[in-house]
Design an enzyme around this catalytic site. Sequence first.
Site, mmCIF file in Angstrom:
data_model
loop_
_atom_site.group_PDB
_atom_site.id
_atom_site.type_symbol
_atom_site.label_atom_id
_atom_site.label_comp_id
_atom_site.label_asym_id
_atom_site.label_seq_id
_atom_site.Cartn_x
_atom_site.Cartn_y
_atom_site.Cartn_z
ATOM 1 N N LYS A 97 0.854 -1.192 0.000
ATOM 2 C CA LYS A 97 0.000 0.000 0.000
ATOM 3 C C LYS A 97 0.882 1.231 0.000
ATOM 4 O O LYS A 97 2.052 1.164 0.404
ATOM 5 C CB LYS A 97 -0.871 0.002 1.267
ATOM 6 C CG LYS A 97 -2.095 0.882 1.170
ATOM 7 C CD LYS A 97 -3.239 0.235 0.427
ATOM 8 C CE LYS A 97 -4.367 1.198 0.173
ATOM 9 N NZ LYS A 97 -5.550 0.549 -0.402
ATOM 10 N N ASP A 124 -6.986 4.472 -4.617
ATOM 11 C CA ASP A 124 -7.664 4.338 -3.321
ATOM 12 C C ASP A 124 -8.286 5.716 -3.072
ATOM 13 O O ASP A 124 -8.504 6.475 -4.033
ATOM 14 C CB ASP A 124 -6.655 3.944 -2.209
ATOM 15 C CG ASP A 124 -7.329 3.576 -0.892
ATOM 16 O OD1 ASP A 124 -7.911 2.489 -0.812
ATOM 17 O OD2 ASP A 124 -7.303 4.374 0.063
#
Length: 451
Positions: free
Chosen positions: A131, A171
């Site tokens: 991430k 995201d």
Amino acid sequence: MAFTFTNSYLQGVYENVCKKNSHEPEYLQAVGEVLESLQPVVEQRPKLAKCGVIDRIVEPERSLLFRISWVDDQGQVQVNRGYRVQFNTAIGPSKGGLRFHPSVNLSIIKFLGFEQIFKNSLTGLPMGGGKGGADFDPKGKSDNEVMRFCQSFMTELQRHIGPDTDVPAGDIGVGAREIGYLFGQYKRLRNEFTGVLTGKGLTYGGSLARTEATGYGLCYFADEMLKAAGKSFQGQDVVISGSGNVAIYANQKATQLGGRVVAMSDSNGYIYDPNGIDYKVMQEIKEVKRARISTYLEYVPGAKYVEGCRGIWTVPCGIALPCATQNELDLEGAQALVKNGCFAVAEGANMPSTPEAVACFQEHKLLFAPAKASNAGGVATSGLEMSQNSMRLSWTFEEVDEKLHGIMRNIYHNAAKAAEEYGMPGNLVAGANIAGFMKVADAMIWQGVSY
Ligand code: NDP
């Protein structure tokens, strides 16, 4: 928050994680929840402790922290902080989105990267967990400012990623526009056109149905969970928090499945429309105009706008889909849902429910779908985008959607089966953690430890 450990190995690992990462509350929350549910597995398989699998899985393989300097429209130099955590590559290149939001810090990126390991494993596709992101706020920035920021971000990130190493995606705050600028800069600097990012535009290697995938996948998963309990979306009022990518397409699919979406929110407040919110209106407000959700009243004057986003859980509904951000649904919100007759909660955002809220749902026997299982449709379709890029061909919308539907069904059944096998029938939190963990743990054991 307190997690209960009966297994001394896990307790020791967790205490060590707390000691080393004491300023990372979101990361500790994510690790605590996973380790707690792995207890029966660790009891049955002593090899996991012997090979130090848990000690290793809680430490990222690589964490990058870097400066992003860029020039705003006034000619001022701005500086942001960038992150990329490549958490685990046991079953494939690390894979996970980039988040641009002022709240981004190492704790948030690590919690998201850790969750991603198990989520990606659950999809059945060969993807490790990672991430990244930055504390940059795209809100109120011009297109040119966003472009310059993305270019500066990629100027550093490009040396650490690649289609077989680490494949970022979108995201919060990173949608089609940002992915385009990031991809353009990667291509310029590396002189290669590869599937290094997913969520790309359709004209340059993106997959049909990727935009819709997380929201659709969430509803496919929820539908499967409801069916197993003899229920469905049909005729149910649905509350969805957020109004971004996940929320908009969850609205579309929940409506197609017979539900009526009566409330949605953004970080300022929520709207209530008893006649059902049309996802196309929300698409126009959020994707085209990039406006606040209160603008909905200009389209539907009879609807109601309430300032403050947390109140959304007081809106009566049968099914709740939290699709905004972490820890947005606390005990108070959970109690309000229970009191008003909600019988199912399926998480679209990552870790939106606090541990206290999850305990409340479990105590009141609500059907509960945890994020790492129910929102895996986005990354699953990113995996399908990677396959299409490698094969240099494109599948139709229907083909991708059908594969996505199959993957979500499998995730539900694998999580439900694992929960049953380890003596916790119906507990999809434990089932998803266990099912996702097993494959990664085996791969880590097979690949050995480097001396
Ligand atoms: P978007 O940026 O498209 O939308 C985010 C939405 O959440 C916006 O409505 C935003 O409101 C709201 N929001 C953000 N921060 C807060 C906050 N602190 N309090 C209240 N509301 C907030 O993001 P996505 O829809 O892509 O992501 C939503 C969630 O889903 C995240 O948890 C993400 O990690 C998760 N997720 C996303 C996937 C994807 O494919 N996009 C895949 C899997 C998970 P505002 O506009 O006011 O900021």
